[in-house]
Design an enzyme around this catalytic site. Sequence first.
Site, PDB file in Angstrom:
ATOM      1  CD  GLN A  51      33.326  48.728  39.670  1.00  0.00           C
ATOM      2  OE1 GLN A  51      32.616  49.540  39.095  1.00  0.00           O
ATOM      3  NE2 GLN A  51      33.443  49.091  40.949  1.00  0.00           N
ATOM      4  CB  CYS A  54      40.730  50.421  49.306  1.00  0.00           C
ATOM      5  SG  CYS A  54      39.443  49.386  48.358  1.00  0.00           S
ATOM      6  CG  HIS A 105      27.227  49.850  46.943  1.00  0.00           C
ATOM      7  ND1 HIS A 105      28.358  51.119  46.810  1.00  0.00           N
ATOM      8  CD2 HIS A 105      27.919  48.687  47.496  1.00  0.00           C
ATOM      9  CE1 HIS A 105      29.395  50.283  47.141  1.00  0.00           C
ATOM     10  NE2 HIS A 105      29.409  49.021  47.508  1.00  0.00           N
TER      11      HIS A 105
HETATM   12  C1  PLP Z   1      32.998  47.791  45.449  1.00  0.00           C
HETATM   13  C2  PLP Z   1      33.562  46.401  45.236  1.00  0.00           C
HETATM   14  C3  PLP Z   1      33.526  45.424  46.201  1.00  0.00           C
HETATM   15  C4  PLP Z   1      33.191  45.399  47.425  1.00  0.00           C
HETATM   16  O1  PLP Z   1      31.703  45.572  47.346  1.00  0.00           O
HETATM   17  P1  PLP Z   1      30.901  46.114  48.673  1.00  0.00           P
HETATM   18  O2  PLP Z   1      29.529  45.914  48.363  1.00  0.00           O
HETATM   19  O3  PLP Z   1      31.239  47.509  48.686  1.00  0.00           O
HETATM   20  O4  PLP Z   1      31.360  45.226  49.775  1.00  0.00           O
HETATM   21  C5  PLP Z   1      34.399  44.139  45.485  1.00  0.00           C
HETATM   22  N1  PLP Z   1      34.815  44.145  44.407  1.00  0.00           N
HETATM   23  C6  PLP Z   1      34.664  45.241  43.510  1.00  0.00           C
HETATM   24  C7  PLP Z   1      35.342  44.959  42.044  1.00  0.00           C
HETATM   25  C8  PLP Z   1      34.255  46.386  43.791  1.00  0.00           C
HETATM   26  O5  PLP Z   1      34.272  47.422  42.898  1.00  0.00           O
END
Ligand code: PLP
Length: 387
Positions: A185, A333, A207
């Site tokens: 993030q 989640c 993403h």
């Molecule tokens: C979205 C997210 C993930 C997971 O990443 P993906 O690429 O969707 O597997 C892991 N940690 C945090 C803090 C996230 O926001």
Amino acid sequence: MAQATSTRPIYLDHHATTPVDPRVLGQMYPYFSQYFGNPGSDHAYGIEAGCAIERARQQVAAALQAREDEIIFTSGGTEANNLAIAGVAERYGEQRRHMITCQTEHMAVLNVCRELERQGWGVTYLSVDEQGCLDLEDLRRAITAETTLISIMAANNEIGVLAPLAEIGEIAHAHNVLFHTDATQAAGLLSLDVRAMQIDLLTLSAHKVYGPKGVGALYVRKTPPPGLLVPQVRGGGHERGLRSGTLNVPGIVGLGEALGIAVNEQKCDTTRLRDLRDRLWDGLSASITGIVRNGHPTKCLPNNLNVAIPGVDAQNMLALLRPTVALSTGSACHTFTREPSHVILALGKSPEHARCTLRMGLGRFTTVQEIADAVHQISSAVSQLRG
Ligand SMILES: *Cc1c(COP(=O)(O)O)cnc(C)c1O
């Protein structure tokens, strides 16, 4: 069929995912069918794909002040977190079987830790204060002679709270413990410097930074053999043997470009986002009685706003807002499990408070008009539900 953009709901869920920036898409495009080679191949097609991978590796390394040979491409943030934690555990598990993390981590960290516990590891889950901040004294006290790894996220995906990375890195290294941070993030919005912050392992996901889904990276500090990690995906030995599998060339090109843009535009992006976020909070707090903010008012991502609206069930809010505003109750989640957010509970709040919590994440393409409209829609929905 796709709807016209103007009729779609306002998107305020950028912690769940971000749209691919058109500039990123433009760079990725030729790597689907024109430059489609396998970067492992020793001919013109392979070499041109390989050059694109190495350029992306430079872009990712530059965003972190890392070296190119310290970047391992993965299928995303989840895989990078798994590789970091399980990879260190497998390397050091014969000698030292304790690690430290935090109660508010992402499930892609917490569930790997649970698995280590099943294998006989000790895991300390540090608590946080009512604003979501760690106590560094607690961290120091949790370190034992058995501790191998500290894994603490750079910025929380629900409440946006930031961790003092340089201080944690300093504590880790003073005790000869490795430091992993999930910066999924934080990337693009905060300056990250793995050397100055003494970070050994760092997770990224494309993403969340206006790149494509299904691609990410793990920074692994270069050390003398055998290195910090044991691979978790074994095969043809791609990515210095640490992560096998044919590389996702367009995705990796997108990750590199997305991070490059984010670093270039970080200053103006974060100023603009902070201003929009403050407008959103000012508007909501002026029109909704009893609304409170969760998290820390300043040690926070510039694009995050997490609020509780007492007496208003967040699921009902989402349903009512579905045609007009896209936001969420917590991490994506929790949408699967319908459990109250473990992050809000870790702040010492009640399950009732957690059920009244809404998470808003602003993004690069969010406009002032959208914020004004969202304030109107959200406060009308609250009146309707309270009414
Ligand atoms: C979205 C997210 C993930 C997971 O990443 P993906 O690429 O969707 O597997 C892991 N940690 C945090 C803090 C996230 O926001």
